[in-house]
Scaffold this active site. Structure first.
Site, PDB file in Angstrom:
ATOM      1  N   LYS A 288       0.855  -1.182   0.000  1.00 41.45           N
ATOM      2  CA  LYS A 288       0.000   0.000   0.000  1.00 41.45           C
ATOM      3  C   LYS A 288       0.896   1.239   0.000  1.00 41.45           C
ATOM      4  O   LYS A 288       1.865   1.303   0.744  1.00 41.45           O
ATOM      5  CB  LYS A 288      -0.907  -0.033   1.242  1.00 41.45           C
ATOM      6  N   GLU A 377     -19.423  -5.943   9.984  1.00 41.71           N
ATOM      7  CA  GLU A 377     -20.411  -5.193  10.778  1.00 41.71           C
ATOM      8  C   GLU A 377     -21.414  -6.126  11.437  1.00 41.71           C
ATOM      9  O   GLU A 377     -21.808  -5.922  12.593  1.00 41.71           O
ATOM     10  CB  GLU A 377     -21.130  -4.175   9.893  1.00 41.71           C
ATOM     11  N   ARG A 405     -25.555  -2.724   6.924  1.00 40.65           N
ATOM     12  CA  ARG A 405     -25.219  -4.135   6.730  1.00 40.65           C
ATOM     13  C   ARG A 405     -25.699  -5.021   7.865  1.00 40.65           C
ATOM     14  O   ARG A 405     -25.852  -6.220   7.701  1.00 40.65           O
ATOM     15  CB  ARG A 405     -23.690  -4.283   6.704  1.00 40.65           C
TER      16      ARG A 405
HETATM   17  C1  LIG Z   1     -18.898  -2.451   4.614  1.00 38.68           C
HETATM   18  C2  LIG Z   1     -17.741  -1.492   4.765  1.00 38.68           C
HETATM   19  N1  LIG Z   1     -17.151  -1.332   5.960  1.00 38.68           N
HETATM   20  C3  LIG Z   1     -16.125  -0.483   6.094  1.00 38.68           C
HETATM   21  C4  LIG Z   1     -15.662   0.225   5.029  1.00 38.68           C
HETATM   22  C5  LIG Z   1     -14.557   1.256   5.205  1.00 38.68           C
HETATM   23  N2  LIG Z   1     -13.358   0.893   4.456  1.00 38.68           N
HETATM   24  C6  LIG Z   1     -13.042   1.449   3.281  1.00 38.68           C
HETATM   25  S1  LIG Z   1     -11.634   0.871   2.623  1.00 38.68           S
HETATM   26  C7  LIG Z   1     -11.409  -0.149   3.945  1.00 38.68           C
HETATM   27  C8  LIG Z   1     -10.211  -1.038   3.985  1.00 38.68           C
HETATM   28  C9  LIG Z   1     -10.234  -1.981   2.870  1.00 38.68           C
HETATM   29  O1  LIG Z   1      -9.109  -2.789   2.953  1.00 38.68           O
HETATM   30  P1  LIG Z   1      -8.647  -3.613   1.700  1.00 38.68           P
HETATM   31  O2  LIG Z   1      -9.819  -4.242   1.068  1.00 38.68           O
HETATM   32  O3  LIG Z   1      -7.552  -4.499   2.117  1.00 38.68           O
HETATM   33  O4  LIG Z   1      -8.141  -2.508   0.689  1.00 38.68           O
HETATM   34  P2  LIG Z   1      -6.811  -1.619   0.753  1.00 38.68           P
HETATM   35  O5  LIG Z   1      -7.275  -0.248   1.163  1.00 38.68           O
HETATM   36  O6  LIG Z   1      -5.858  -2.218   1.711  1.00 38.68           O
HETATM   37  O7  LIG Z   1      -6.302  -1.635  -0.631  1.00 38.68           O
HETATM   38  C10 LIG Z   1     -12.425  -0.016   4.875  1.00 38.68           C
HETATM   39  C11 LIG Z   1     -12.506  -0.712   6.154  1.00 38.68           C
HETATM   40  C12 LIG Z   1     -16.304   0.026   3.796  1.00 38.68           C
HETATM   41  N3  LIG Z   1     -15.930   0.707   2.691  1.00 38.68           N
HETATM   42  N4  LIG Z   1     -17.316  -0.840   3.686  1.00 38.68           N
END
Ligand SMILES: Cc1ncc(C[n+]2csc(CCOP(=O)(O)OP(=O)(O)O)c2C)c(N)n1
Length: 636
Positions: A288, A377, A405
Site C-alpha cells: 500500500k 459489521e 449491513r
Molecule cells: C462495509 C464497509 N465497511 C467499512 C468500510 C470502510 N473501508 C473502506 S476501505 C477499507 C479497507 C479496505 O481494505 P482492503 O480491502 O484491504 O483494501 P486496501 O485499502 O488495503 O487496498 C475499509 C474498512 C467500507 N468501505 N465498507
C-alpha cells in the site's frame, strides 16, 4: 530512473490506446500513471495509498483483458483512480470527489467501464459472479469477469458467501486478491495470518514456483492452458497434501502468491488465466502506498491523507489562533476511555475502523477491552450482543452507512432480546466527498421503528458525552448518532451528567414559529436567525429534541399547544425520520398545525462538501432562513 512526465500517458485515453503500447513500455507507463495520481491527490485530495498499490494491477488488467467487454469489478472502489484515469476520466480527474465532479468510486452511470457501483466493501465477488452466471446463461462464455478485492475486504462474511457459491459453479470468474496486509488500519484476524503464512511459506512457494515454471515451459510448446493446469494440479495437490489451501478447499483454483508490482509478469499471468475455465483466484502481494516513501511507511495515515506537498510529504494542516472544537469521533474516543476507566464492564467494538472512529484510543490504553473485528459489521453487532448477555456493556461503534449491513443483527440479536448494547453511529448525515454510498442518511428512520431501541443525537460535544454516560446505565439498546467532523465546543471536557432518556430542551424562546431539530444540524438555526435579522430572534423558538425515540411528548404537547407553525430539521432521510415522528405525534394526539419538514429528500444525493449538500437539500442556514420566511411573517 528519471521519467519524462506523462509522455505515454498523454497519448492514452482509453484501454484500447493502452493495448497499442508494446509490452516494453508498460513499466514506464505505470510510472507515469503513479506520478499522475501523486500529482493530483496531493493537490485535490482523495484516497491515496490504495491507489498507488494497484497501479501495476490496473495497467495489467486493462492491457490483458478486453475491457469493457470483459468486466472488472473493483471492491470498495477507493483504489480505482488508475482505472478511472485510463478509462476516459483523465482530463476531469481534478474534479474527483468535488461537488458536481466525478465520483471517488466506480459508478455505473459515469462510465461503461464501471461495471458495478461500489463504496461499501466485499461486494465484488458476488457482483462479478452474478455477471458471469448471467452471461453464461445468455450464451456468452467468452467474457471474462474479474473481481479485485483487498485482503481487508476479504475478511467480510459476504466475500465468503460469494466464494462458497462460486466454488460450485463453472463460472468464468477470476478473483484477484490484492494482499497488502492492510485495511485502513493494519488488517486483523486469522485470515490475515493465513495469507501471510501462505506468502512466506517456503515449501508452498517452492512448489508454486515450480508450477509456474512448468506452466511457462509448457506454454512454449503450445500446450493449452487447460491441459497444463490439469497436469500440474494433480502434482500440486499431492505435493501440498500436508498443507491444505483455504481457497482450493472452496473449489476455487488458487494461483500465486505473485508480485503485484511486476506488470510484465502480471500481464502474462492474466493471459494464461484467461483460458483456464471455472472460478479461480490469483493472490497478488502488493504494498500500500507503493512508490511514495511516506505512504509506504505510514500506511494508515496515507490511506486518505488530505492535501500534501508531494516533494516533502508534509500533510497540510490548518493552523488556528484559537482552540478549535474537536471532532465528534475524538470526543467519542476519549469519553469512552474515561467511562471505561470507571466502569470495568465497558468494552469497545469496531469493524475495521479503529482510526476512523477513534476507537484506537481505547485499543491503545485497554487492548484487552477494545476489539477491531475486521470488516464485519454483522459480526460486530452480534459479538456485542453476546458480550451483553454476560453482563458487559459494549460500545459498538459503526458508521451510520455501514450499520445498514447489520440491520438484522440489530433487530434480531439485540433489540428483540432487549440487550444492553450501545451503538455509536459515526458519520451520520451527509458523509461529504465520499458521496451517496457513504451518506449516513437512513439511520434515524431504520432505528426508530425497532422496539426497545433508543435513538439519540447530540447537538454538541457535551451532549454526546452526556448521552454516552446516560447510555451506560440505561440497560437496553441505545443508539447515538453524530456527524463527521468537528463539533462546536472548544472546551468540551465538561463533567458528564445523566440525562433523562427521551427528554428534549428548549434552546431559545420565540413567539411565532417553533423549530424542532435533532442533533448537530440544530446549530444552523442560530445562523439562520442571523441571516433573517429583524424581529426573527423574538419570533423563532428553537427546541433541540435530543431523542427521536422516545420522543419528548410533554415538550411536543407544549409545542403544538402554543404554535401553529412548526419546522423540523434533520440531517437524515425525510421519509420515516425525525420529522415523520413529529407528524405522527401530531396526528395521533389530534393537533393541527402547519408542519414543514427539512431533511434529505427521497432521491440519491451525490457527493460534495457537507455544507454544499445541505444547501442543495434546503437545510443549510440560508435554506432554513428561506423556509422560515416563506412560512412565517419573518422576511428575509
Ligand atoms: C462495509 C464497509 N465497511 C467499512 C468500510 C470502510 N473501508 C473502506 S476501505 C477499507 C479497507 C479496505 O481494505 P482492503 O480491502 O484491504 O483494501 P486496501 O485499502 O488495503 O487496498 C475499509 C474498512 C467500507 N468501505 N465498507
Amino acid at each position: 530512473m528519471m521519467i519524462k512526465p506523462g509522455i505515454l500517458l498523454e497519448q492514452i485515453n482509453s484501454p484500447a490506446d493502452l493495448r497499442k503500447l508494446p509490452p516494453a513500455d508498460l513499466v514506464q507507463f505505470c510510472d507515469e500513471l503513479r506520478q499522475f495520481i501523486i500529482d493530483n491527490v496531493s493537490v485535490y485530495g482523495g484516497h491515496f495509498g490504495a491507489n498507488l498499490g494497484v497501479v501495476e494491477l490496473t495497467v495489467a488488467l486493462h492491457y490483458a483483458f478486453n475491457t469493457p467487454t470483459d468486466q472488472l469489478v473493483w471492491d470498495v472502489g477507493h483504489q480505482a483512480y488508475g482505472h478511472k484515469i485510463l478509462t476516459g476520466r483523465k482530463n476531469n480527474f481534478h474534479t474527483n470527489r468535488y461537488y458536481g465532479g466525478i465520483s471517488g468510486f466506480p459508478k455505473r452511470k459515469e462510465s461503461e467501464y464501471d461495471t458495478f457501483g461500489v463504496g461499501h466493501s466485499s461486494t465484488s465477488i458476488s457482483a462479478a459472479l452474478g455477471m458471469a452466471i448471467a452471461n453464461q446463461y445468455q450464451g456468452d462464455t467468452e467474457r471474462q469477469h474479474v473481481a479485485i478485492i483487498g485482503d481487508g475486504s476479504m475478511t467480510a462474511g459476504m466475500a465468503f458467501e460469494a466464494m462458497n457459491h462460486a466454488g460450485f459453479t463453472n463460472s468464468n470468474l477470476l478473483i484477484i486478491l490484492n494482499d497488502n496486509c492492510m485495511a485502513i488500519d493494519p488488517n486483523v484476524g486469522a485470515l490475515k495470518d493465513y495469507l501471510t503464512d501462505i506468502t512466506t511459506s517456503k515449501t508452498y512457494n517452492k512448489v508454486k514456483s515450480d508450477v509456474w515454471n512448468l506452466l511457462g515451459k509448457l506454454s512454449k510448446f503450445g500446450t493449452s492452458a487447460q491441459d497444463i493446469v490439469s497436469k500440474v494440479e494433480g502434482a500440486l495437490k499431492s505435493a501440498l497434501l500436508h498443507q491444505s489451501n483455504l481457497f482450493e478447499s472452496l473449489n476455487l483454483r488458487y494461483f500465486g502468491p505473485v508480485d503485484g508490482h511486476d506488470v510484465d509478469h502480471l500481464v502474462s499471468i492474466f493471459n494464461d488465466l484467461k483460458s483456464i475455465p471455472g472460478p479461480k483466484i490469483l493472490h497478488c502481494v502488493t504494498t500500500k502506498g507503493k512508490g511514495y516513501g511516506p505512504a509506504e511507511k505510514d500506511q494508515t495515515k496515507w490511506h486518505a491523507p488530505g492535501l500534501f506537498d508531494k516533494l516533502t510529504g508534509a500533510i497540510q494542516k490548518k493552523v488556528y489562533d484559537t482552540p478549535q472544537p474537536p471532532k465528534y469521533q475524538d470526543v467519542f474516543g476519549h469519553t469512552l476511555v474515561e467511562l471505561a476507566r470507571e466502569n470495568h464492564k465497558i468494552m469497545g467494538v469496531t469493524p475495521a475502523m479503529p482510526s476512523g472512529s477513534s476507537m484506537n484510543i481505547m485499543m491503545k490504553e485497554m487492548p484487552d477491552r477494545a476489539f477491531d473485528v475486521g470488516i464485519a459489521e454483522q459480526h460486530a453487532v452480534t459479538f456485542s450482543a453476546g458480550m451483553a448477555t454476560q453482563g458487559l456493556i459494549p460500545f459498538c461503534n459503526i458508521y451510520s452507512t455501514f450499520m445498514q449491513r447489520a440491520y438484522d443483527q440489530v433487530i434480531h440479536d439485540v433489540c428483540l432480546q432487549n440487550l444492553h448494547v450501545i451503538f455509536c453511529l459515526d458519520r451520520a448525515g451527509f458523509a461529504g466527498a465520499d458521496g451517496p454510498t457513504h451518506h449516513g442518511a437512513y439511520d434515524i428512520a431504520y432505528m426508530r421503528c425497532i422496539p426497545n431501541m433508543v435513538v439519540a443525537a447530540p447537538m454538541n460535544e457535551a451532549e454526546l458525552r452526556n448521552m454516552m454516560f446516560t447510555a451506560t446505565s440505561y440497560n437496553g439498546p441505545f443508539s447515538i448518532r453524530y456527524p463527521r467532523g468537528e463539533g462546536v465546543m472548544p472546551n468540551w471536557r465538561l463533567p458528564m451528567e445523566t440525562q433523562t432518556v427521551g427528554k428534549g430542551r428548549m434552546v431559545k424562546y420565540g413567539t411565532e414559529v417553533a423549530i424542532l431539530t435533532i442533533g448537530h444540524i440544530g446549530n444552523y438555526v442560530n445562523e439562520a436567525i442571523e441571516i433573517l435579522g429583524g424581529d426573527a430572534d423574538n419570533q423563532i423558538a428553537h427546541f433541540d429534541m435530543r431523542y427521536v425515540k422516545p420522543l419528548d411528548e410533554a415538550l411536543l404537547h407544549e409545542v403544538f399547544g402554543n404554535f401553529d407553525r412548526v419546522i423540523t430539521i434533520e440531517d437524515g432521510c425525510i421519509q420515516g425520520g425525525f420529522g415523520s415522528a413529529v407528524l405522527e405525534f401530531m396526528s395521533d394526539k389530534g393537533y393541527t398545525a402547519k408542519v414543514k419538514r427539512l431533511g434529505i429528500p427521497d432521491r440519491v444525493v451525490e457527493h460534495g462538501e457537507q455544507r454544499e449538500l445541505h444547501a442543495e437539500c434546503g437545510f443549510d442556514p440560508v435554506g432554513i432562513a428561506q423556509t422560515i420566511a416563506e412560512f412565517t411573517l419573518v422576511h428575509v
